[in-house]
Design an enzyme around this catalytic site. Structure first.
Site, PDB file in Angstrom:
ATOM      1  N   ASN A 249       6.308  -4.425  16.191  1.00 25.90           N
ATOM      2  CA  ASN A 249       4.967  -3.821  16.089  1.00 25.90           C
ATOM      3  C   ASN A 249       3.966  -4.666  15.313  1.00 25.90           C
ATOM      4  OD1 ASN A 249       5.942  -1.574  17.500  1.00 25.90           O
ATOM      5  ND2 ASN A 249       6.779  -0.712  15.594  1.00 25.90           N
ATOM      6  N   ARG A 250       4.142  -5.979  15.388  1.00 29.10           N
ATOM      7  CA  ARG A 250       3.221  -6.920  14.718  1.00 29.10           C
ATOM      8  C   ARG A 250       3.222  -6.785  13.193  1.00 29.10           C
ATOM      9  NH1 ARG A 250       4.140  -8.589  19.363  1.00 29.10           N
ATOM     10  NH2 ARG A 250       2.475  -9.472  20.640  1.00 29.10           N
TER      11      ARG A 250
END
Ligand SMILES: Cc1cc2nc3c(=O)[nH]c(=O)nc-3n(C[C@H](O)[C@H](O)[C@H](O)COP(=O)(O)O)c2cc1C
Length: 213
Positions: free
Chosen positions: A191-192
């Site tokens: 999710n970055r």
């Protein structure tokens, strides 16, 4: 392009306590892991993008090969009269970035640049295949040339002039060492929410902090 998207996070999160006190040691560890996992058939783990700038602030970047790491820094070889060589002569600072996609890792570093000793360049130059020595010696790197034949003729001429003899190390060819004052390690996560750790040298001492991704 907009729909090219990949989820990172194949490797576990990195914690501050996982890291070496000295970034050169951390770099050596990650580099070793990159050489173990990356496929040499299509990828050279020692590829690095090198950014330099003129005194007036014009920036340029290109790929070079990392050829050595010692306690003082990162070493690459090039033509001292090339565009990068000229920029480094007037503004002896550089930034590098390396990317090891299989490990989802990026390493960045910035530092002061100095030439390595002539004996170091000499030893490395003569460790290269003879054809590479000739290529490096004849190429007026970054200068305009008429055509490919010109290069090949210069190479053949040098070979003739030094038949059965070593190719002398050209005065304008050798190594540079980047002496880092900043080193950043990036590990891709889900999710970055990637992990980033920045080492910075102040008064000769390395400190480090976690940065937001
Ligand atoms: C994979 C790869 C490795 C390279 N390695 C080097 C190198 O170690 N040294 C070098 O001078 N140029 C190397 N080059 C060429 C540089 O990218 C660049 O074209 C050249 O050094 C001239 O750059 P300049 O005009 O900015 O000085 C490499 C290029 C590639 C694609």
């Amino acid at each position: 392009m907009e729909d090219l998207r990949r989820q990172y996070g194949n490797l576990p999160p990195v914690d501050d306590s996982d890291l070496a006190e000295n970034p050169i040691d951390q770099f050596k560890l990650w580099f070793q892991q990159a050489t173990e996992i990356e496929s040499f058939d299509w990828f050279e783990p020692n590829v690095m993008t090198l950014a330099t700038a003129s005194k007036s602030g014009e920036v340029s970047a290109r790929i070079v090969l990392l050829k050595g790491v010692d306690d003082d820094g990162l070493i690459f070889f090039t033509n001292y009269d090339s565009s990068k060589g000229k920029q480094l002569a007037e503004n002896p600072r550089a930034a590098i970035v390396m990317h090891w996609p299989m490990l989802e890792r990026q390493v960045r570093s910035e530092g002061e640049v100095e030439r390595v000793s002539r004996s170091y360049s000499e030893r490395y130059f003569h460790s290269r295949p003879r054809g590479s020595q000739i290529g490096a010696a004849v190429s007026p790197q970054s200068e305009p040339i008429a055509d490919r034949q010109t290069l090949e003729d210069m190479a053949a001429e040098l070979e003739r002039a030094h038949a059965n003899q070593p190719i002398p190390l050209p005065d304008n060819w050798g190594g540079f060492r980047i002496k880092p004052f900043r080193f950043e390690f990036w590990q891709g996560q889900k999710n970055r929410l990637h992990d980033r750790f920045l080492y910075e040298k102040e008064n000769g001492v390395w400190g480090r902090s976690r940065l937001a991704p």
